[in-house]
Design an enzyme around this catalytic site. Structure first.
Site, PDB file in Angstrom:
ATOM      1  CB  SER A   4      -0.618   0.071   1.497  1.00 61.48           C
ATOM      2  OG  SER A   4      -0.563   0.143   2.644  1.00 61.48           O
ATOM      3  CG  ASP A  45       2.825  -4.446   3.179  1.00 64.77           C
ATOM      4  OD1 ASP A  45       1.839  -4.876   4.610  1.00 64.77           O
ATOM      5  OD2 ASP A  45       3.273  -3.870   2.695  1.00 64.77           O
ATOM      6  CB  VAL A  80      10.460  -5.420   8.458  1.00 61.53           C
ATOM      7  CG1 VAL A  80       9.712  -5.870   6.797  1.00 61.53           C
ATOM      8  CG2 VAL A  80       9.431  -4.183   9.316  1.00 61.53           C
ATOM      9  CB  CYS A 130       8.684   2.242   1.093  1.00 55.57           C
ATOM     10  SG  CYS A 130       9.124   2.393   0.070  1.00 55.57           S
ATOM     11  CB  SER A 148      10.192  11.058   7.805  1.00 60.05           C
ATOM     12  OG  SER A 148       9.391  12.414   7.820  1.00 60.05           O
ATOM     13  CE1 TYR A 163       6.979   7.920  11.126  1.00 56.09           C
ATOM     14  CE2 TYR A 163       7.443  10.077  10.323  1.00 56.09           C
ATOM     15  CZ  TYR A 163       6.667   9.105  10.396  1.00 56.09           C
ATOM     16  OH  TYR A 163       7.040   9.217   8.657  1.00 56.09           O
ATOM     17  CE  LYS A 178       9.853   6.741   8.581  1.00 50.89           C
ATOM     18  NZ  LYS A 178      10.210   5.495   7.860  1.00 50.89           N
ATOM     19  CG  PHE A 219       3.962  12.530  -0.170  1.00 50.33           C
ATOM     20  CD1 PHE A 219       4.299  11.629  -1.635  1.00 50.33           C
ATOM     21  CD2 PHE A 219       4.921  12.773   0.283  1.00 50.33           C
ATOM     22  CE1 PHE A 219       5.407  11.942  -2.646  1.00 50.33           C
ATOM     23  CE2 PHE A 219       6.062  13.540  -0.148  1.00 50.33           C
ATOM     24  CZ  PHE A 219       5.811  13.593  -1.624  1.00 50.33           C
ATOM     25  CB  THR A 248       0.527   7.026   3.039  1.00 51.83           C
ATOM     26  OG1 THR A 248       0.595   7.554   3.806  1.00 51.83           O
ATOM     27  CG2 THR A 248       1.294   7.910   1.916  1.00 51.83           C
TER      28      THR A 248
END
Length: 258
Positions: free
Chosen positions: A15, A36, A62, A88, A155, A166, A170, A199, A201
């Site tokens: 996705s 994924d 992962v 990603c 990011s 977050y 990143k 973005f 998403t």
């Protein structure tokens, strides 16, 4: 590096930015391997393009080294040579069952930081390192001695010091890019980072509407980025051998201040 005829691992490929990346590179003649948790989404892509172009490896966590190794073994068995990985996957914050420690659970707890960091940082290194173990033993892909590439998604939250936990996770990804580019240079392997702004998403569209309006840049263009624009950037990075050891901001000039 040529995209056509080569095979790339894409984590988070079922996705969002990962899916858009797969559509772009497969359209340019590449093969893709989807890693994924979202097994259903991965299967849909494989069915759409055919298993000879897009391989779904099942539901893969992962953060689990053994599961990553198994998925990569399937990729090698299916396609042979691996040219690189576009990493990603990621989460925006902690799961609701892991509360913070401050008033109204507003402050970040150790459990939240660990949950986000395990996925957004340590699992990025896990996938990159496992892919490189494969690539370094392969023959060069061209006369310049290039064997492969790892593209990591950071990011602007990490570069601008925003959004705990977050942002720090990143920032850690951004911190991997140059050291690993230097470490893997003797094997002809490049490492590059892309630091997107906001973005369109699942991560952003699932936010409350009032928060989504806060994500729009105050410069130009005044909108969220489109997944296809991210995928176009990945394509550029794959093809341009001089992109190495650096992080490309893809953010319409936004600078985060919160």
């Amino acid at each position: 590096m040529k995209i056509s005829g080569n095979t790339f691992i894409v984590t988070g490929g079922a996705s969002g930015l990962g899916e858009s990346t797969i559509r772009k590179i497969v359209g340019q003649g590449a093969n893709a391997v989807v890693i994924d948790l979202n097994e259903e989404g991965a299967k849909k892509l494989s069915e759409e393009f055919g298993e000879d172009r897009v391989l779904a490896t099942g539901s893969v966590n992962v953060t689990d080294e053994a599961q990553v190794e198994k998925a990569l073994a399937l990729a090698v068995e299916h396609f042979g040579t691996i040219a690189g990985a576009i990493i990603c996957h990621g989460v925006a914050g902690a799961v609701p069952s892991i509360p913070g420690f401050g008033p109204n659970n507003a402050l970040t707890s150790f459990q939240q930081m660990k949950f986000v960091s395990d996925i957004n940082y340590l699992a990025v290194f896990c996938v990159a390192q496992k892919v490189v173990e494969i690539i370094m033993k392969q023959e060069p892909l061209n006369e310049e001695g290039e064997r492969g590439i790892i593209v990591m998604v950071s990011s602007v939250a990490g570069l601008d010091g925003s959004t705990s936990a977050y942002g720090p996770s990143k920032a850690a990804v951004a911190g991997l890019v140059l050291p690993l580019a230097r470490e893997w240079a003797p094997f002809g392997i490049r490492v590059a980072g892309i630091a997107p702004g906001y973005f369109v998403t699942p991560m952003t569209t699932n936010l409350p509407e009032e928060y989504q309006s806060m994500l729009i840049p105050n410069v130009f263009p005044k909108r969220l980025g489109l997944p296809a624009e991210f995928a176009n950037t990945v394509s550029y990075v794959l093809e341009n051998v001089m992109v190495n050891g650096s992080i490309l901001r893809l953010d319409a000039g936004v600078r985060l201040t919160y």
